[in-house]
Each structure stands twice: as C-alpha cells, then as structure tokens.
Write a protein that holds these residues in place. Structure first.
Motif, mmCIF file in Angstrom:
data_model
loop_
_atom_site.group_PDB
_atom_site.id
_atom_site.type_symbol
_atom_site.label_atom_id
_atom_site.label_comp_id
_atom_site.label_asym_id
_atom_site.label_seq_id
_atom_site.Cartn_x
_atom_site.Cartn_y
_atom_site.Cartn_z
ATOM 1 N N TYR B 87 0.849 -1.190 0.000
ATOM 2 C CA TYR B 87 0.000 0.000 0.000
ATOM 3 C C TYR B 87 0.886 1.242 0.000
ATOM 4 C CZ TYR B 87 -3.826 -3.153 0.955
ATOM 5 O OH TYR B 87 -4.752 -4.170 0.846
ATOM 6 N N PHE B 88 0.580 2.165 -0.912
ATOM 7 C CA PHE B 88 1.385 3.365 -1.088
ATOM 8 C C PHE B 88 0.532 4.608 -0.900
ATOM 9 C CE2 PHE B 88 5.196 1.453 -2.852
ATOM 10 C CZ PHE B 88 4.720 0.271 -3.405
ATOM 11 N N CYS B 89 1.095 5.596 -0.219
ATOM 12 C CA CYS B 89 0.470 6.907 -0.227
ATOM 13 C C CYS B 89 1.154 7.741 -1.305
ATOM 14 C CB CYS B 89 0.544 7.594 1.139
ATOM 15 S SG CYS B 89 2.191 8.104 1.659
ATOM 16 N N ALA B 90 0.412 8.653 -1.878
ATOM 17 C CA ALA B 90 0.936 9.521 -2.929
ATOM 18 C C ALA B 90 0.387 10.914 -2.707
ATOM 19 C CB ALA B 90 0.542 9.005 -4.314
ATOM 20 N N THR B 91 1.248 11.892 -2.815
ATOM 21 C CA THR B 91 0.831 13.261 -2.570
ATOM 22 C C THR B 91 0.874 14.088 -3.851
ATOM 23 O OG1 THR B 91 3.087 13.746 -1.858
ATOM 24 C CG2 THR B 91 1.450 13.323 -0.144
ATOM 25 N N ASP B 92 -0.120 14.928 -3.978
ATOM 26 C CA ASP B 92 -0.240 15.874 -5.073
ATOM 27 C C ASP B 92 0.073 17.229 -4.467
ATOM 28 O OD1 ASP B 92 -2.893 16.585 -7.486
ATOM 29 O OD2 ASP B 92 -0.976 17.578 -7.076
ATOM 30 N N ARG B 93 1.314 17.670 -4.640
ATOM 31 C CA ARG B 93 1.762 18.864 -3.937
ATOM 32 C C ARG B 93 1.238 20.143 -4.574
ATOM 33 N NH1 ARG B 93 8.062 17.545 -3.885
ATOM 34 N NH2 ARG B 93 7.471 16.839 -5.961
#
Lengths: 114, 111
Positions: B87-93
């Motif tokens: 499971y990965f978190c991903a950020t949209d900065r």
C-alpha cells in the motif's frame, strides 16, 4: 472498456542497448505519466505528458526520453542501458493533468538489464 | 525524491483484524491518495482525500488526514487474505506537480 495497456510485459536487454516501452491510455484520457519502480521501493516519477506536450520531468538522466502521439499513446525510450535501469516501468493515465486527478496504471513492463 | 514515508514498512496480521498504515509527508499538498499494488504489478487507486477534508470512508477503508502534522492514516477493517498487498500513499503537492509516491507498506493477512 480496456484499461491502460503496456507492451512488452517483460524485456531482457544487455548493457549499452536501447529500449522502447509503449503505453496506450484509457480511451478519453489525455495525460500519460511514466514511473520507474525498483524492487522494494515506491514508483519514481519520470515523465508526464498532457495533450502531447511534456508537462513534467523527474530526476532522471537525458538517456531517458518520451513522447506522446496524437492518439495520446506514449513511448518511453531509454538509451545506453545500465544495470541500474533494471526495474518495473509503469505507465499511468488520467483524464486531465492537474490537482485531484487519480491515476490509472497499466500492469507495467519488467525490464532486466544484463 | 520521495515525498511520503509509510510506516510501518511491513505489517503482518490475522484475517479479521484491522490494519493501520501511516504516511507522513513534507510539503503542502492539494490532496493525498492511497494506492494498492499486488505482486509488483500495476497500482490500483483506493481513495483520494483533499487537503480540506479530515476523514473519508470507502467500504472497509477509512482514511484520515491531519495537515497540521502532515500525516495520513489508512485503516482497513476486518481484513481478508485478499488484502495482502503493498500500500502506497501519494501526494499531489501544491504547484501542480505530479503525484509523488512513498516507499509503501507491505501488508500480509494470514488466513
């Protein structure tokens, strides 16, 4: 509807060779992104294209290049392959480019450089 | 560089238990997303939480976001063997940058 398709599924190359990876986005999606995933790590951003223009580039050497075609499909090219280029290469598409877009990923191309 | 850092790196639980994964990030974000990956293949989007939201639910998934602490958590309730994945978190900065992924949490659910 077909999802994101990538070809080939697996590829074995030797050091110094060139490779081209292909991606077809979901119909109607205009943005394609490429990611490199080394075993045990998260995907690393390589390129993003939107409406056939490069909109972002990650911290990868100039040996990596890409393009997007009028039908929104995309190619990732890697020249002068190194052993360290061995990885899973993931293509992802989205309808637009920008905030709050979720990515739809293909199954990836597993590249092994010997 | 990777913006998000998931914790723990690996998690092993019994079927039926709850699984909690955490993600910390460094810069201001538009949104944070969670993805799942089976056996090193393509990632599948699970849930997106916007920076002005604090909690979101989707089926057995519950995501929280604390922008003051720059952290998020993913809770999977009543886990099943089929939840075994990374499971990965991903950020949209902020600034319209591409999604940046963390290193992931490997979840093993034992039947």
């Amino acid at each position: 509807d077909a999802g994101v398709t990538q070809s080939p599924t697996h590829l074995i190359k030797t050091r110094g060779q060139h490779v081209t990876l292909r991606c077809s986005p979901i119909s109607g999606h205009k943005s394609v992104s490429w990611y490199q995933q080394v075993l045990g790590q998260g995907p690393q951003f390589i390129f993003q294209y939107y409406e056939k223009e490069e909109r972002g580039r990650g911290n990868f050497p100039d040996r990596f290049s890409a393009r997007q075609f009028p039908n929104y499909s995309s190619e990732l090219n890697v020249n002068a392959l190194l052993l360290g280029d061995s990885a899973l290469y993931l293509c992802a598409s989205s309808f637009l480019q920008g905030a709050n877009e979720k990515l739809f990923f293909g199954s990836g191309t597993q590249l092994s450089v010997l | 560089s990777q913006q998000g850092e998931e914790d723990p790196q690996a998690l092993s639980i019994q079927e039926g238990e709850n699984a909690t994964m955490n993600c910390s990030y460094k810069t201001s974000i538009n949104n944070l997303q969670w993805y799942r990956q089976n056996s090193g293949r393509g990632l599948v989007h699970l849930i997106l939480i916007r920076s002005n939201e604090r909690e979101k639910h989707s089926g057995r998934l519950r995501v929280t976001l604390d922008t003051s602490k720059k952290s998020s958590s993913l809770l999977i309730t009543a886990s099943r063997a089929a939840d075994t994945a990374s499971y990965f978190c991903a950020t949209d900065r902020v600034g319209n940058t591409p999604l940046v992924f963390g290193k992931g949490t490997r979840l093993s659910v034992i039947a």
